[in-house]
Motif scaffolding. Sequence first.
Motif, PDB file in Angstrom:
ATOM      1  N   THR A   1    -164.343  11.001   4.858  1.00 43.73           N
ATOM      2  CA  THR A   1    -162.952  11.402   5.070  1.00 43.73           C
ATOM      3  C   THR A   1    -162.889  12.183   6.374  1.00 43.73           C
ATOM      4  N   GLY A   2    -162.006  11.749   7.262  1.00 45.20           N
ATOM      5  CA  GLY A   2    -161.951  12.418   8.551  1.00 45.20           C
ATOM      6  C   GLY A   2    -160.734  12.033   9.363  1.00 45.20           C
ATOM      7  N   ILE A   3    -160.732  12.517  10.599  1.00 42.46           N
ATOM      8  CA  ILE A   3    -159.606  12.335  11.508  1.00 42.46           C
ATOM      9  C   ILE A   3    -160.062  11.578  12.752  1.00 42.46           C
ATOM     10  N   VAL A   4    -159.209  10.669  13.199  1.00 41.41           N
ATOM     11  CA  VAL A   4    -159.417   9.975  14.469  1.00 41.41           C
ATOM     12  C   VAL A   4    -158.263  10.356  15.388  1.00 41.41           C
ATOM     13  N   ASP A   5    -158.595  10.813  16.614  1.00 46.93           N
ATOM     14  CA  ASP A   5    -157.544  11.123  17.581  1.00 46.93           C
ATOM     15  C   ASP A   5    -157.598  10.142  18.739  1.00 46.93           C
TER      16      ASP A   5
END
Length: 421
Positions: free
Chosen positions: A193-197
């Motif tokens: 689970t994470g964020i992509v910018d």
Amino acid sequence: MTRTTAALHPRRPAAAIMAGAALMLSACVGPFASRTTMPRPVALSLPVGVADSVRSEPLSNGLQLHTLVNNTAPWRAYVLEIPTRCVQLQAVKGGPTSVGRTTTSALLASLPAARTPLAAINADFFLFAPPGVLTNAHIEDGTVITGPDVKPVFWVGDRGAMGFDTLRTTGTLQSRAGTLPLRAWNRPAARTTGIVDSRWGAPIDTLVRKRLVKLIALDAAPKTGAVGRNGPTFTARAVIRTAQAADTIATGDTLLLHYSTADRAIAAQLRDGDTVRIDLAVSGTGVERQRTRVTQAVGGRPLLLVDSLVVNDVETEGNAGFRGLNPRSALGFNRQRGTMWWVVIDGRRPGVTMGTSLRQTADLLRALGATEAMNLDGGGSSALAVREQASGRVRVTNSPSDPTERAVGNALAAYGTCGRR
């Protein structure tokens, strides 16, 4: 520029090379001399039997370029000896996102001349599709372009601190539905689970896309390049938007949340229009121990030396072909001496230079004086480039096996800070 060539007698220590020259591994050579003083070659001390000949070429800011030849193996190595107090190190991607490949020499040539760029060595392993996406972290001036994986990185911190570490991402997404733990940043994978910018720049994989939430940052400028207590941080408020089929790349103020099956219950409660808060940070055990902050990082694998000992991974990493004879790139350092070594070994040329195994590469770094070392991407990617300060010309010191220089995912570059001319 003065060049010195010395043949090593097989029964005589390599310290006898260039008799009478001072051995100054941990000091800048020439930075405080007058501008008319030409840098001179410095003797390279090696144990008996490591190389049959050594040629040394002095560069600016105290750097020395050594060419080592072993006729028995055979192999040829190009060693850049760097006094760490005379350089500033930087990870170089050559583009604003994780996608893209550029040669090591082109990356060096692209750096601003005013900062006195000295040299660059190819760094991490990378994908051919999407092209140039790195297998581990690339942190450039505090900005996370690709996030950490489970393999080691070479990192640079405040006040010249450096080391090898396995970096990690920690963070949270807070919403009215609860707190969602974040364990990835610009490293999308189906089981995390994470964020992509926008720094990622590559299409999200089909498997990851099955569990995707679109976010629009509300802050005028989310802090994508901020550095916290131990490394890069990211803080933003964002509003949830239902992801569409076309939402496969994060651009501008768009963020993408990918979540694992383990976090599906909380993620499923996120609703279109909800406002959330995102907090991310990168850190590492060794970084925390040195009480510094990661500002640059490039990946590699495996570690070769830890506390002067050859690491067991040199016998187990990858398959037999990877561990065997190949062109190699590697880096090592010795904190006590204040010295760093960048090593490129040519290979795949029968009778001239076959390359080295992981074990041989580790042994060479230890013979040079390194106490800590890591293997970098090798094969056709291996390249060591230097910039001539007088003319500004960039040249590749080794002979890449492709046989032309290969475009790579990233590089580690050195700027001169002593005796700028």
